[in-house]
Enzyme design. Structure first.
Site, PDB file in Angstrom:
ATOM      1  N   LYS B  54       0.830  -1.326  -0.084  1.00 52.89           N
ATOM      2  CA  LYS B  54      -0.048   0.015   0.114  1.00 52.89           C
ATOM      3  C   LYS B  54       0.821   1.318  -0.113  1.00 52.89           C
ATOM      4  CE  LYS B  54      -3.713  -2.538   2.138  1.00 52.89           C
ATOM      5  NZ  LYS B  54      -4.314  -2.898   3.592  1.00 52.89           N
ATOM      6  N   GLN B  98      -4.225  -1.506   9.750  1.00 54.42           N
ATOM      7  CA  GLN B  98      -4.229  -2.814   9.034  1.00 54.42           C
ATOM      8  C   GLN B  98      -5.026  -3.954  10.140  1.00 54.42           C
ATOM      9  OE1 GLN B  98      -3.171  -3.656   6.149  1.00 54.42           O
ATOM     10  NE2 GLN B  98      -3.792  -5.864   6.315  1.00 54.42           N
ATOM     11  N   ASP B 121     -11.141   2.707   4.084  1.00 49.39           N
ATOM     12  CA  ASP B 121     -11.611   1.259   4.146  1.00 49.39           C
ATOM     13  C   ASP B 121     -12.922   1.157   3.893  1.00 49.39           C
ATOM     14  OD1 ASP B 121      -9.339  -0.456   4.087  1.00 49.39           O
ATOM     15  OD2 ASP B 121      -9.067  -0.782   6.090  1.00 49.39           O
TER      16      ASP B 121
END
Lengths: 295, 295
Positions: B54, B98, B121
């Site tokens: 990412k 994460q 997200d």
């Protein structure tokens, strides 16, 4: 026929009796009662009827009940100021702004400004999200939650059953799907809508059909398989000169052709209708218990 | 066979090229670039791989990219403090922590504390609710949004088509359903899961099947009708002694038996996988444009 009917009025009365008992016992313990505030903008007759029945029901349950009627030409700021006041009022645990508001009001923004912990209608996006993800601290919207409660209290098995929901509104269809797929309910869920290619084919595969399209007698007997459980959320007025009022109420389901095939079916009126207000009272009690951290 | 493949890698590269161009033009106009912060707690090797890719992708697009690695034994408060700092950092437009965090961390509470405007997200309940209700200001979760983008860019008609989603996770299955029923996409949607009575019967009725169950090669050719579009979200490792690493990657779909019947199918790897990171970059650009009110 009689024993096929899911009598929403009877089930709603049961729920209300349970709530009354719980409220009274919590009042004894804590000295506090749930508080519900209903905000009405303008004096639309239908909205007044709804608001008054909510107020009356809240009072009959021993809730602290507040009705706020704002002028029809209220500004967005004025409504937001009232919402803010209610957010900060420790005696108020549930807030709802009666829909639809007049056109100068941005309803979405009003809902966004209701404290989600007091959003007993369950329309705040964060409540929508909490219910969809299966978190325990949201408020399911009252009508779909009432439908699920009808199924539960009628001992309808939902696990592994195919539930077909007709309609994808944010008030009924989508949250109904959201509730039916959760763990514990465990239905296989199909959501149909105006773009669905062959609605009859979808509904004929249903063990449970939930109709929420707002079209009178839209679902007919040929679209339903023998033994289906039918929940009719629609409440429509259709002209009927044989009635004193000149109209009759009917659902989204053509009762006459569907009922003979259904194993269970909600009548209109007297089916889903009475459940909405019962679940509103239930959500208000839930908000009270969460905010006051009791019960 | 070749012309049946939906090549996620190629489509993801297209999207990334479009993003690169847009970022560069917005930078010229405003002097600003999107900022993405990725928080990793501990040094789990798989999570490190994800986080690094990412970061690398964000850098390659000209984003301001921040990687924060916290000790494995970080307290909830320490993580919340970092999130709060990032919420208040004007150079950061997207924040993700994460998953999975170590067991002492309450992930749900962390997500609740990310500013929803920076929740790229799309896991904050208020974003889940906004996407479900069809509001325009949410962030769809990256993987299901990537699946929809694959369908769109492969010119698959979704309107009035029957999409069967296998799996009801909060990360893929549910938000996938949420996207497929929206106006404009207009699929009739069935959500299946472990309690579904006859999965094959459901899938055989699909025009589009989206598999997200996390079971290797679970969906086999006999469960799929001729001409179905198959999107395989699964990425599973199965032991394979013939491979140098001792395993191979496979999807939730048994490619060998399903591909001959499918009209289009995503391979694993190289199908849905590359889309997730592309949509994360896309959401970060979107957050940037909303927060900076440009573009």
């Amino acid at each position: 026929m009689e024993d096929k009917l899911i009598r929403g009025k009877v089930i709603a009365d049961e729920i209300i009796a349970e709530l009354r008992e719980e409220v009274s016992s919590l009042k004894e313990k804590s000295g506090k009662v749930p508080g519900l505030a209903v905000v009405l903008i303008g004096e639309d007759p239908a909205s007044q009827v709804y608001v008054n029945s909510k107020e009356k029901m809240a009072n009959s349950l021993g809730y602290h009940s507040v009705k706020i009627v704002l002028p029809l030409d209220s500004s967005q700021e004025a409504v937001l100021a009232v919402v803010e006041e209610l957010n900060n009022d420790p005696a108020i645990h549930g807030i709802l702004v009666q829909s639809p508001p007049p056109p100068q009001i941005d309803e979405e923004q009003i809902i966004l400004n209701i404290n989600p912990q007091k959003d007993v209608d369950g329309f705040h996006p964060s409540n929508v999200g909490l219910v969809f993800t299966g978190a325990k601290d949201g408020f399911p919207p009252c009508t779909p939650w009432g439908c699920l409660e009808l199924l539960k209290r009628s001992k309808v098995e939902t696990k592994g059953k195919h539930a077909v929901i007709v309609g994808r509104s944010n008030i009924v269809g989508k949250p109904m799907a959201s509730l039916m797929i959760q763990k514990g309910v465990d239905s296989t869920v199909t959501i149909c809508h105006s773009r669905t290619a062959d609605l009859g084919a979808e509904i004929r595969r249903a063990d449970i059909v939930i109709a929420a399209v707002g079209i009178p007698e839209f679902i007919t007997g040929d679209m339903v398989s023998e033994g289906t459980v039918v929940i009719d959320v629609g409440i429509n007025r259709v002209d009927d000169e044989t009635r004193p009022r000149g109209y009759r109420l009917c659902g989204d389901v053509d009762f006459e052709s569907v009922a003979p095939k259904a194993s269970l079916i909600t009548p209109v009126p007297g089916g889903v209708g009475p459940m909405t207000i019962a679940m509103l009272m239930s959500n208000t009690l839930l908000a009270f218990k969460r905010i006051e951290n009791i019960g």
